[in-house]
Design a protein around this motif. Sequence first.
Motif, PDB file in Angstrom:
ATOM      1  N   ALA A  86       0.841  -1.193   0.000  1.00 66.21           N
ATOM      2  CA  ALA A  86       0.000   0.000   0.000  1.00 66.21           C
ATOM      3  C   ALA A  86       0.877   1.244   0.000  1.00 66.21           C
ATOM      4  CB  ALA A  86      -0.903  -0.002   1.222  1.00 66.21           C
ATOM      5  N   ARG A  87       0.434   2.264  -0.705  1.00 70.63           N
ATOM      6  CA  ARG A  87       1.206   3.487  -0.817  1.00 70.63           C
ATOM      7  C   ARG A  87       0.582   4.575   0.043  1.00 70.63           C
ATOM      8  NH1 ARG A  87       2.391   3.407  -7.348  1.00 70.63           N
ATOM      9  NH2 ARG A  87       4.052   1.841  -7.267  1.00 70.63           N
ATOM     10  N   PRO A  88       1.321   5.073   1.021  1.00 70.30           N
ATOM     11  CA  PRO A  88       0.756   6.075   1.925  1.00 70.30           C
ATOM     12  C   PRO A  88       0.620   7.437   1.254  1.00 70.30           C
ATOM     13  CG  PRO A  88       3.077   5.720   2.405  1.00 70.30           C
ATOM     14  CD  PRO A  88       2.710   4.712   1.350  1.00 70.30           C
ATOM     15  N   LYS A  89      -0.380   8.188   1.632  1.00 73.05           N
ATOM     16  CA  LYS A  89      -0.564   9.533   1.099  1.00 73.05           C
ATOM     17  C   LYS A  89      -0.432  10.529   2.253  1.00 73.05           C
ATOM     18  CE  LYS A  89      -3.709  12.457  -1.555  1.00 73.05           C
ATOM     19  NZ  LYS A  89      -2.669  12.830  -2.527  1.00 73.05           N
ATOM     20  N   PRO A  90       0.521  11.453   2.165  1.00 74.11           N
ATOM     21  CA  PRO A  90       0.696  12.419   3.256  1.00 74.11           C
ATOM     22  C   PRO A  90      -0.462  13.411   3.300  1.00 74.11           C
ATOM     23  CG  PRO A  90       2.126  12.971   1.407  1.00 74.11           C
ATOM     24  CD  PRO A  90       1.493  11.646   1.078  1.00 74.11           C
ATOM     25  N   SER A  91      -0.617  14.055   4.436  1.00 74.39           N
ATOM     26  CA  SER A  91      -1.707  15.011   4.608  1.00 74.39           C
ATOM     27  C   SER A  91      -1.499  16.271   3.775  1.00 74.39           C
ATOM     28  CB  SER A  91      -1.838  15.387   6.081  1.00 74.39           C
ATOM     29  OG  SER A  91      -0.635  15.968   6.561  1.00 74.39           O
ATOM     30  N   SER A  92      -0.249  16.610   3.495  1.00 71.61           N
ATOM     31  CA  SER A  92       0.070  17.737   2.622  1.00 71.61           C
ATOM     32  C   SER A  92       1.243  17.311   1.738  1.00 71.61           C
ATOM     33  CB  SER A  92       0.438  18.971   3.445  1.00 71.61           C
ATOM     34  OG  SER A  92       1.542  18.705   4.286  1.00 71.61           O
ATOM     35  N   VAL A 113      12.211   5.109  -3.295  1.00 73.84           N
ATOM     36  CA  VAL A 113      11.249   5.909  -2.535  1.00 73.84           C
ATOM     37  C   VAL A 113       9.967   6.106  -3.346  1.00 73.84           C
ATOM     38  CG1 VAL A 113      10.798   8.174  -1.501  1.00 73.84           C
ATOM     39  CG2 VAL A 113      13.019   7.067  -1.160  1.00 73.84           C
ATOM     40  N   ALA A 114      10.108   6.331  -4.650  1.00 71.44           N
ATOM     41  CA  ALA A 114       8.934   6.514  -5.507  1.00 71.44           C
ATOM     42  C   ALA A 114       8.074   5.260  -5.540  1.00 71.44           C
ATOM     43  CB  ALA A 114       9.366   6.902  -6.921  1.00 71.44           C
ATOM     44  N   ARG A 115       8.699   4.106  -5.589  1.00 73.65           N
ATOM     45  CA  ARG A 115       7.944   2.858  -5.628  1.00 73.65           C
ATOM     46  C   ARG A 115       7.295   2.568  -4.273  1.00 73.65           C
ATOM     47  NH1 ARG A 115       8.813   0.118 -10.346  1.00 73.65           N
ATOM     48  NH2 ARG A 115       7.881  -1.754  -9.475  1.00 73.65           N
ATOM     49  N   GLU A 116       7.923   3.020  -3.208  1.00 69.46           N
ATOM     50  CA  GLU A 116       7.355   2.827  -1.873  1.00 69.46           C
ATOM     51  C   GLU A 116       6.154   3.747  -1.634  1.00 69.46           C
ATOM     52  OE1 GLU A 116       8.340   0.903   1.011  1.00 69.46           O
ATOM     53  OE2 GLU A 116       9.325  -0.304  -0.522  1.00 69.46           O
ATOM     54  N   THR A 117       6.183   4.942  -2.212  1.00 68.77           N
ATOM     55  CA  THR A 117       5.195   5.966  -1.888  1.00 68.77           C
ATOM     56  C   THR A 117       4.199   6.255  -3.004  1.00 68.77           C
ATOM     57  OG1 THR A 117       6.657   7.728  -2.677  1.00 68.77           O
ATOM     58  CG2 THR A 117       6.825   7.113  -0.337  1.00 68.77           C
TER      59      THR A 117
END
Length: 286
Positions: A86-92, A113-117
Amino acid sequence: MSRPRSGVRRSEPLHQQVARNIRNDIEAGRLRDGQPLPSTRELASEWNVSPFTINEAMDVLIKEGLITSKPRAGRVVNAPHVTAEARPKPSSPQVLVVGGYAGSGKTELGRIVARETGWPMLDKDTLTRPVVEAALELLGLSPNDRESDMYVNKIRPREYEALISAMTENVQCGNSAIVTAPFVKEFSDPAWAERIQATCAAMGAKVSFAWVFCDADTMHTYVRHRGAARDAQKLANWDDYIAGIDLELRPPAPHVVIDNSASSKPLQDQARSLVSSLLSKDADQQ
């Protein structure tokens, strides 16, 4: 795996160097889950090492679970985790600015990092190199020139301007971004870092800086491994090149150092720790 590679150096056992580079390619998505690897003989020729060394490297990756050996299919990449998480989405929006010398592994870090996020990956060479090479040729220079006054004073500033503009546009659209480039000149200028911080803050984004460190021997292995024509001058005058750079350079702002030397922790482990740190800070500030 199809690009030609030069021989590796002996700063660590040869099979460990081969395993490290293949591992980084898997985690960065250059080698995909289920993709067959070339034969032992082909890999030995590609890496300019013995078949025995390739077999040792494969044993390391098989034990790590990144490679499987299947009857009739040979060796196959086993990395479902690279795309399945699953790819986390930051609040901002988050902006991660990654710098490092040629061959340090900054692009590999950015890709992991791009593949993780799932955040956009903005690499200077990917965005600007075709236009830069065409411009250099029109000016009567080599498309691989990265040393002349014309490149340094006229073309390079425009490369970085385009890169930062791409970052800004993503953030304005509410996207996070991973920005990778050497940033050697930029990270030597505190005012530049302050401007980036102010630009991101004005758009409601959080910016973090990372520097990818690599010792000279390991850097030489990476530069030879990628086989880029623009590195020819560096490789031909390697000792002079190393003497002319500052391996102690770091961003002039709070930052994370990623050690991609041969003796360091695996790059993917450091990348995931970096992602966890970025998301933890984001959660703390909500």
